[in-house]
Each structure stands twice: as structure tokens, then as C-alpha cells.
Design an enzyme around this catalytic site. Sequence first.
Site, PDB file in Angstrom:
ATOM      1  CB  THR A  34      -0.895   0.052   1.265  1.00 14.12           C
ATOM      2  OG1 THR A  34      -0.037   0.296   2.388  1.00 14.12           O
ATOM      3  CG2 THR A  34      -1.664  -1.248   1.451  1.00 14.12           C
ATOM      4  CB  THR A 130      -1.870  -0.286  18.915  1.00 17.37           C
ATOM      5  OG1 THR A 130      -1.785   0.960  19.582  1.00 17.37           O
ATOM      6  CG2 THR A 130      -3.332  -0.475  18.498  1.00 17.37           C
ATOM      7  CG  ASP A 131      -0.225   1.992  23.675  1.00 20.69           C
ATOM      8  OD1 ASP A 131      -0.546   2.373  22.526  1.00 20.69           O
ATOM      9  OD2 ASP A 131       0.578   2.629  24.394  1.00 20.69           O
ATOM     10  CD  GLU A 132      -2.985   4.681  18.909  1.00 17.96           C
ATOM     11  OE1 GLU A 132      -4.026   5.152  18.458  1.00 17.96           O
ATOM     12  OE2 GLU A 132      -1.873   4.868  18.390  1.00 17.96           O
ATOM     13  CE1 TYR A 155      -3.850   1.227  13.736  1.00 16.21           C
ATOM     14  CE2 TYR A 155      -3.627   2.509  15.749  1.00 16.21           C
ATOM     15  CZ  TYR A 155      -3.182   1.501  14.910  1.00 16.21           C
ATOM     16  OH  TYR A 155      -2.078   0.756  15.266  1.00 16.21           O
ATOM     17  CB  SER A 156      -7.640   2.600  18.752  1.00 18.36           C
ATOM     18  OG  SER A 156      -8.641   3.563  18.917  1.00 18.36           O
ATOM     19  CE  LYS A 159      -3.546  -3.399  15.117  1.00 20.29           C
ATOM     20  NZ  LYS A 159      -2.848  -4.279  14.136  1.00 20.29           N
ATOM     21  N   GLY A 287     -10.872  13.630  19.194  1.00 19.29           N
ATOM     22  CA  GLY A 287     -10.764  12.395  19.992  1.00 19.29           C
ATOM     23  C   GLY A 287      -9.334  12.051  20.367  1.00 19.29           C
TER      24      GLY A 287
HETATM   25  P1  NAD Z   1       2.904   0.567   8.469  1.00 16.48           P
HETATM   26  O1  NAD Z   1       1.720   1.354   8.051  1.00 16.48           O
HETATM   27  O2  NAD Z   1       4.259   1.191   8.395  1.00 16.48           O
HETATM   28  O3  NAD Z   1       2.996  -0.774   7.595  1.00 16.48           O
HETATM   29  C1  NAD Z   1       1.880  -1.570   7.339  1.00 16.48           C
HETATM   30  C2  NAD Z   1       2.225  -2.535   6.211  1.00 16.48           C
HETATM   31  O4  NAD Z   1       1.069  -3.386   5.997  1.00 16.48           O
HETATM   32  C3  NAD Z   1       2.541  -1.848   4.885  1.00 16.48           C
HETATM   33  O5  NAD Z   1       3.726  -2.392   4.329  1.00 16.48           O
HETATM   34  C4  NAD Z   1       1.324  -2.155   4.015  1.00 16.48           C
HETATM   35  O6  NAD Z   1       1.631  -2.279   2.638  1.00 16.48           O
HETATM   36  C5  NAD Z   1       0.849  -3.484   4.600  1.00 16.48           C
HETATM   37  N1  NAD Z   1      -0.593  -3.681   4.362  1.00 16.48           N
HETATM   38  C6  NAD Z   1      -1.594  -2.790   4.598  1.00 16.48           C
HETATM   39  N2  NAD Z   1      -2.783  -3.314   4.219  1.00 16.48           N
HETATM   40  C7  NAD Z   1      -2.511  -4.573   3.765  1.00 16.48           C
HETATM   41  C8  NAD Z   1      -3.327  -5.605   3.257  1.00 16.48           C
HETATM   42  N3  NAD Z   1      -4.657  -5.448   3.126  1.00 16.48           N
HETATM   43  N4  NAD Z   1      -2.735  -6.770   2.900  1.00 16.48           N
HETATM   44  C9  NAD Z   1      -1.401  -6.935   3.026  1.00 16.48           C
HETATM   45  N5  NAD Z   1      -0.580  -5.982   3.474  1.00 16.48           N
HETATM   46  C10 NAD Z   1      -1.134  -4.803   3.849  1.00 16.48           C
HETATM   47  O7  NAD Z   1       2.577   0.061   9.929  1.00 16.48           O
HETATM   48  P2  NAD Z   1       3.552  -0.113  11.188  1.00 16.48           P
HETATM   49  O8  NAD Z   1       3.681   1.178  11.865  1.00 16.48           O
HETATM   50  O9  NAD Z   1       4.763  -0.856  10.769  1.00 16.48           O
HETATM   51  O10 NAD Z   1       2.641  -1.045  12.112  1.00 16.48           O
HETATM   52  C11 NAD Z   1       2.674  -2.463  11.988  1.00 16.48           C
HETATM   53  C12 NAD Z   1       1.694  -3.069  12.960  1.00 16.48           C
HETATM   54  O11 NAD Z   1       2.029  -2.672  14.286  1.00 16.48           O
HETATM   55  C13 NAD Z   1       0.246  -2.634  12.724  1.00 16.48           C
HETATM   56  O12 NAD Z   1      -0.579  -3.744  12.932  1.00 16.48           O
HETATM   57  C14 NAD Z   1       0.025  -1.570  13.781  1.00 16.48           C
HETATM   58  O13 NAD Z   1      -1.340  -1.543  14.165  1.00 16.48           O
HETATM   59  C15 NAD Z   1       0.904  -2.065  14.899  1.00 16.48           C
HETATM   60  N6  NAD Z   1       1.396  -1.016  15.798  1.00 16.48           N
HETATM   61  C16 NAD Z   1       2.087   0.062  15.317  1.00 16.48           C
HETATM   62  C17 NAD Z   1       2.582   1.011  16.202  1.00 16.48           C
HETATM   63  C18 NAD Z   1       3.403   2.190  15.737  1.00 16.48           C
HETATM   64  O14 NAD Z   1       3.795   3.008  16.547  1.00 16.48           O
HETATM   65  N7  NAD Z   1       3.733   2.305  14.450  1.00 16.48           N
HETATM   66  C19 NAD Z   1       2.351   0.889  17.556  1.00 16.48           C
HETATM   67  C20 NAD Z   1       1.632  -0.209  18.013  1.00 16.48           C
HETATM   68  C21 NAD Z   1       1.175  -1.159  17.123  1.00 16.48           C
END
Ligand code: NAD
Length: 346
Positions: A34, A130-132, A155-156, A159, A287
Site C-alpha cells: 500500500t 497497539t496500546d491504543e 484505527y484503534s 485494532k 478524539g
Molecule cells: P505501516 O503502516 O508502516 O505498515 C503496514 C504494512 O502493511 C505496509 O507495508 C502495508 O503495505 C501493509 N498492508 C496494509 N494493508 C494490507 C493488506 N490489506 N494486505 C497486506 N498488506 C497490507 O505500519 P507499522 O507502523 O509498521 O505497524 C505495523 C503493525 O504494528 C500494525 O498492525 C500496527 O497496528 C501495529 N502497531 C504500530 C505502532 C506504531 O507506533 N507504528 C504501535 C503499536 C502497534
Amino acid sequence: MKILVTGGAGFIGSAVVRLAIARGHAVVNLDALTYAACLDNVASVADNQAYAFVQADIRDRAALDRIFAAHQPDAVMHLAAESHVDRSIDGPGTFIETNVNGTFHLLEAARAYWVAQGRPAEFRFHHISTDEVYGTLGETGQFTEDTAYAPNSPYSASKAASDHLVRAWHETYGLPVVLTNCSNNYGPFHFPEKLIPVVILKALARQPIPVYGKGENVRDWLYVEDHADALLKVLQEGQIGRSYNIGGENEARNIDLVRMICAILDEKRPAAAPYADLITFVTDRPGHDLRYAIDPARIRSELGWRPSVTLEQGLEKTVQWYLDNEPWWRALQDRAGVGQRLGKTA
Ligand code: NAD
């Protein structure tokens, strides 16, 4: 172990891919590519024999079945998601489709594969969240794994829904799952729409550095490479059916975080005036959760895991990485929505 990592071309997923390969695991990186993905994030392992990339969407059940059959993974680490809160305010639909429906399809594909394999006890489905999902805290207190879910953004909420599905697939079908809920990550390869890269890149461009509201929101910052290390630990040693909170033990108000980054830049790339002069307060996010803080007692006592860097150390490394990797972030600045204010009105 052969690990199927979803979202491995994103920020955290790519850190997991790089670390898993460095530790001798085989990795199949499944990513739809994406707007948030960048294959340069995994360029350092692309030629490794233990690494494979498959472009696929987690909403595509037939594709998932083919990938499980072809690659026969020992574990799944599920990170693919829509991850930007501001985008979820403007367009919640994709968040429901990918984070909820996509997780459902992945769980079903994993379950069918696991049953066909004879339900191996060693198989793991690791859901990264996520903690959210816990909502917001006041001035005091911390999230534990028993804190009630109270998500406040699309988003949260999406999740949180996915966490419930994963839990139910364990309770109902016996799928061997582990879950993790972590705080805000930062570090190399962080997509330039998120707070810390926005601050660094606006400062370097000598443009106003936007801070939402009065900058009083508090986050617990976790260095992405520490997070990847914690995730592999939970995958290998976590108790089945259990969730683990992962935090950086680094709480900071946004305004203090932004000032820290400006001070690091003042040292590394001195300019005529201090970078903090560029700080500009802008309309708050609807929010906007006031404070997140993680109680890390479970992961520390059960698995002996703690973060390895302080916020000061992690920020110093991160700022240096952005200074050293300008071609990487320049190439992403043209992507839709990057550099624009999103999610302002609800
Ligand atoms: P990101 O947005 O950088 O990366 C997400 C990846 O998922 C991208 O490479 C995208 O191409 C892929 N993707 C999206 N939709 C898809 C689909 N339908 N099929 C296949 N691939 C798809 O996200 P991130 O920051 O690396 O977060 C990764 C995970 O960790 C997520 O689940 C997020 O909820 C969780 N998370 C992130 C944070 C943070 O601070 N970034 C904190 C807590 C939890």
C-alpha cells in the site's frame, strides 16, 4: 523457524524481517504494498536465500491459502494493517476492511493450514497490536493486560476488533495464538507521515513544525528495533493464548519530544536560528487520547525482556539515520497525503 510476516514492507514489519533473518530464521514477507510500504526497507535482506517476498492482500483468502500451501510456515507474525490514526478519521472504511476483515481471512487461512498439518502444538499465530485499544489515561496510571478495552479512534477500534477475533480463534478453535500490544514506535524507516519523522523533515526544510493542540499528549516511546526483539521473544517464549504489553519505559509529552529532536538537530545540523523556533501549535486531532503508558511487568517478569535504549539514545540514532538516508525519505514524500494535514475534522 520459517515465519510468515504480514506487512513486512512497512515500518515495524521490516524491522522484524531484518532481525529474524539476522537471527537465522527463514522469512516469507507477505505485503500488499500500500502507500505505506517501501521495499527499500528490506533491501538489506532481499538477496538472502532465507528470504522470500510475496505481494498479496490479507483480504484475499484464495491468495492466502496458496501462500500457506506453497511456503509451509511454522509461525505467522501479523503486522499488516492500516496504521495511521489521522487517515482513519478521514476514511475509516479501509481500516475495517484490512484490520478487521483482513485479520479474519488470515485467521481462517492459518486455521485451515494448521488443521491440515495435524494441529501442530508448536505452530504460532502472533498478532501484533497497539496500546491504543485501551483508550486514554489521565495524569496517572498505566495500561496492564487486564485494562478494559475502550478504543477512541476508528484505527484503534479496528485494532481492538482484530484482537478480539484472535482471542476467539484461540478459545473456540484452539489455534495457538499470542498477542502483543505495544506503545508508539519510532526509529529508522519510519514513514514520513508520523510525528517523529514529520518533525525531523519539517525542521530540515525550515518549515513550521506542527504540534497538535498544546503538545500535552503523552506517549511511551519504543525504539523499533527493541520492539522487533520483544516480538521475537514473545513468539518463541510467550505463553499460548496470552497477551503481552510492550513499552519503551520512556514517557514524554509531545512538546518535550519535539524540543528534544530540535536540540539534537541543533547539534548535528546547526542553523542560523534554533530549530525549536519553528514549532507551531495547530488544531488538535478529534478524539485525541491524552496519555498512554504501559505497565511492562508481565513481559519483564515472565520473559525477562526490557528495552535496550533510552528515549535520548533512540532519538539520537533516529535523527542521525534520517540525516544519512535522505534519498529514502525524499522518494516517499510524493505519496498521496504525505506532508498534508489529515484527519482534522470529524
Ligand atoms: P505501516 O503502516 O508502516 O505498515 C503496514 C504494512 O502493511 C505496509 O507495508 C502495508 O503495505 C501493509 N498492508 C496494509 N494493508 C494490507 C493488506 N490489506 N494486505 C497486506 N498488506 C497490507 O505500519 P507499522 O507502523 O509498521 O505497524 C505495523 C503493525 O504494528 C500494525 O498492525 C500496527 O497496528 C501495529 N502497531 C504500530 C505502532 C506504531 O507506533 N507504528 C504501535 C503499536 C502497534
